[in-house]
Scaffold this active site. Structure first.
Site, PDB file in Angstrom:
ATOM      1  CE  LYS A   4      -3.224   5.703  -1.910  1.00 52.15           C
ATOM      2  NZ  LYS A   4      -4.340   6.439  -2.486  1.00 52.15           N
ATOM      3  CE1 TYR A  58      -3.668   2.614   0.758  1.00 52.00           C
ATOM      4  CE2 TYR A  58      -2.032   3.714   2.332  1.00 52.00           C
ATOM      5  CZ  TYR A  58      -3.116   3.714   1.414  1.00 52.00           C
ATOM      6  OH  TYR A  58      -3.761   4.801   1.592  1.00 52.00           O
TER       7      TYR A  58
END
Length: 342
Positions: free
Chosen positions: A217, A213
């Site tokens: 990003k 994750y």
């Protein structure tokens, strides 16, 4: 203008210190009381729930005339639109289908935007996910976290750029805000040396939910670093915005068991959705050309992850750029970017 990549890397020695300031000490920057978005059109992806829905509420509260909710489920999108219209009956709220796991859906959506919207002033790319379990998108062969949070989001952003340039008002350029996360500053990026890089996210042996994750990003920051060399702030203002940790969202909807209990307890420390979504409204409404190419955190322009400023990080940025454009070349992304630069 001084953007994120022109700033010195953060010298805060301990990420929890960054988290504490961002979470508890930073003060919201609300739009001026006389802000009026009448006549303007906005698109929000994933706008039927959580922070996307709250951002929609706040934009309509500023008298936004036309809102397009881009959602995977038309049924849930229509329910959200009905709720929004109860409190903002004078607005137009449309629900359009968009599946961020499908390149075909993304291309079809952007063609519809170009064909059916006579004006577009702001876009919030809010759709994202945190997957606890490893999953591959069958149509692309990529890990779902990488697919939704990075590849599909960048494709959607690139395909929207010419329309945003063409159909914004003459008074100011359109805004394109991509939802990011403060956790990018703590991303370890363990597969940074993999060659090629992007396929390394698709290996189940290296899957780590948190790191995938965070790194997904972080890839958005790396791509934006190069993107602003092609897109002028006079045409489209592109920035990234972090809402901090917010309670009551669906970002970790797949989490189960003890971790879910832990997250619920941790959520007691979270911002309200109203404050979290205000970061997006600040990026779209308050911030201007000075925010182009920037990472906005705590309602301010913030440096990127310190790794990006190193020689190794610069080399990785170039690899991410090249591999991403190769992955998305089926959609003519290089030609689109060249046209924006011309």
């Amino acid at each position: 203008m001084v953007g994120s990549k022109d700033l010195k890397p953060s010298n805060t020695p301990f990420f929890p210190n960054v988290f504490f300031y961002n979470q508890f000490r930073a003060k919201p920057q609300w739009p001026a009381s006389n802000t009026n978005l009448s006549g303007k059109t906005a698109i929000i992806t994933g706008g039927n729930t959580g922070l996307g829905y709250e951002a929609a509420t706040q934009l309509l509260g500023l008298k936004l005339s036309h809102l397009v909710l881009a959602v995977r489920s038309l049924e849930r999108g229509k329910t959200a639109a009905e709720q929004l219209l109860r409190t903002h009956p004078n607005a137009t709220v449309d629900v359009w289908q968009l599946d961020m796991c499908s390149y075909d859906s993304i291309q079809g959506f952007t063609r519809r935007v170009d064909a059916e919207l006579s004006r577009i002033d702001m876009v919030l790319l809010n759709a994202g996910l945190f997957k606890l379990d490893f999953a591959i998108v069958s149509s692309t062969g990529h890990n779902e976290t990488l697919q939704v949070n990075y590849l599909s989001t960048m494709l959607l952003a690139i395909l929207l750029l010419p329309t945003l340039k063409k159909k914004s008002s003459q008074e100011e350029p359109a805004h394109l805000t991509i939802v990011s996360a403060a956790l990018t500053l703590n991303a370890k990026f363990p597969n940074r040396d993999a060659n090629p890089l992007l396929p390394s996210f698709d290996d189940p042996k290296t899957f780590d939910p948190s790191e995938h994750y965070n790194s997904s990003k972080l890839l958005g920051h790396m791509f934006l670093w190069s993107l602003v060399d092609y897109v002028s702030a006079d045409d489209v203002i592109v920035n990234l915005a972090d809402p901090a940790w917010v309670k009551g969202t669906d970002i970790a909807r797949d989490v189960k068991g003890g971790m879910k209990v832990g997250l619920k307890l941790f959520s007691l420390l979270g911002r309200t959705k109203q404050v979290g979504a205000s970061c997006f409204i600040d990026a779209l409404v308050n911030k201007g050309k000075e925010s182009h190419g920037c990472f906005l955190m705590s309602w301010k322009i913030h440096p990127f992850n310190a790794y990006l400023y190193t020689p190794e990080g610069q080399a990785a940025i170039q690899r991410v750029w090249d591999e991403t454009l190769t992955e998305l070349e089926f959609a003519g992304v290089r030609a689109i970017l060249d046209s924006m630069k011309a």
